[in-house]
Design a protein around this motif. Structure first.
Motif, PDB file in Angstrom:
ATOM      1  N   LEU A   1       0.821  -1.209   0.000  1.00 25.03           N
ATOM      2  CA  LEU A   1       0.000   0.000   0.000  1.00 25.03           C
ATOM      3  C   LEU A   1       0.855   1.259   0.000  1.00 25.03           C
ATOM      4  O   LEU A   1       0.532   2.238  -0.678  1.00 25.03           O
ATOM      5  N   VAL A   2       1.954   1.236   0.747  1.00 24.37           N
ATOM      6  CA  VAL A   2       2.870   2.383   0.764  1.00 24.37           C
ATOM      7  C   VAL A   2       3.447   2.601  -0.636  1.00 24.37           C
ATOM      8  O   VAL A   2       3.435   3.722  -1.158  1.00 24.37           O
ATOM      9  N   LEU A   3       3.939   1.533  -1.233  1.00 24.12           N
ATOM     10  CA  LEU A   3       4.468   1.632  -2.592  1.00 24.12           C
ATOM     11  C   LEU A   3       3.372   2.074  -3.558  1.00 24.12           C
ATOM     12  O   LEU A   3       3.606   2.899  -4.446  1.00 24.12           O
ATOM     13  N   GLY A   4       2.157   1.551  -3.382  1.00 20.51           N
ATOM     14  CA  GLY A   4       1.031   1.957  -4.219  1.00 20.51           C
ATOM     15  C   GLY A   4       0.727   3.436  -4.097  1.00 20.51           C
ATOM     16  O   GLY A   4       0.463   4.112  -5.091  1.00 20.51           O
ATOM     17  N   ALA A   5       0.785   3.969  -2.872  1.00 19.66           N
ATOM     18  CA  ALA A   5       0.538   5.401  -2.675  1.00 19.66           C
ATOM     19  C   ALA A   5       1.617   6.248  -3.332  1.00 19.66           C
ATOM     20  O   ALA A   5       1.331   7.296  -3.923  1.00 19.66           O
ATOM     21  N   ILE A   6       2.870   5.791  -3.258  1.00 16.53           N
ATOM     22  CA  ILE A   6       3.967   6.522  -3.905  1.00 16.53           C
ATOM     23  C   ILE A   6       3.785   6.508  -5.418  1.00 16.53           C
ATOM     24  O   ILE A   6       3.866   7.548  -6.082  1.00 16.53           O
ATOM     25  N   VAL A   7       3.517   5.329  -5.965  1.00 13.49           N
ATOM     26  CA  VAL A   7       3.331   5.204  -7.417  1.00 13.49           C
ATOM     27  C   VAL A   7       2.119   6.018  -7.861  1.00 13.49           C
ATOM     28  O   VAL A   7       2.171   6.718  -8.877  1.00 13.49           O
ATOM     29  N   LEU A   8       1.028   5.952  -7.099  1.00  7.73           N
ATOM     30  CA  LEU A   8      -0.180   6.706  -7.459  1.00  7.73           C
ATOM     31  C   LEU A   8       0.097   8.207  -7.477  1.00  7.73           C
ATOM     32  O   LEU A   8      -0.346   8.917  -8.387  1.00  7.73           O
ATOM     33  N   THR A   9       0.843   8.682  -6.513  1.00 11.21           N
ATOM     34  CA  THR A   9       1.201  10.101  -6.484  1.00 11.21           C
ATOM     35  C   THR A   9       2.018  10.487  -7.707  1.00 11.21           C
ATOM     36  O   THR A   9       1.730  11.491  -8.374  1.00 11.21           O
ATOM     37  N   LEU A  10       3.033   9.683  -8.029  1.00 14.25           N
ATOM     38  CA  LEU A  10       3.890   9.988  -9.188  1.00 14.25           C
ATOM     39  C   LEU A  10       3.121   9.875 -10.508  1.00 14.25           C
ATOM     40  O   LEU A  10       3.233  10.751 -11.372  1.00 14.25           O
TER      41      LEU A  10
END
Length: 122
Positions: free
Chosen positions: A94-103
């Protein structure tokens, strides 16, 4: 247009990061709507309630809130049977998903002009 941008950003995020997405493209519009509702209604309330914690962490806690909003979107979508095989159990996904979603959202929004900015220019 914003809904399509959100759908593209979410689809790319789900494709890049293992968030139990089954790859169906059609439900992405509904998932993007759910994401929009979660971010419009729940996120501001959570930010207001955690304001002291946000200040104490110099804004870093907002990222934790973003992770929770992504998880909530996936959980609601899963409960409605929209494109997910499970709810991600791994916090780091989820953390990685939030980072990717932001980018991805940032890159996609650079490619698609904002209607509000177009109206201000005239």
């Amino acid at each position: 247009m914003r809904l399509l941008v959100s759908a593209v950003a979410l689809g790319l995020t789900f494709w890049i990061v293992d968030l139990c997405w089954n790859g169906q493209l059609l439900p992405l519009i509904i998932i993007a709507l759910i994401f929009g509702v979660v971010n419009a209604l729940i996120r501001p309330l959570v930010i207001l309630l955690t304001c002291p914690l946000i200040i104490l962490t110099l804004g870093v806690f907002v990222f934790v809130i973003n992770v929770l909003m992504l998880w909530l979107t996936i959980w609601v979508s899963y409960q409605l049977g929209l494109g997910f095989t499970c709810v991600p159990e791994f916090f780091w996904n989820l953390v990685l998903g939030a980072i990717v979603l932001t980018l991805v959202s940032w890159v996609v929004s650079l490619m698609v002009p904002d209607e509000r900015e177009a109206h201000r220019a005239h």
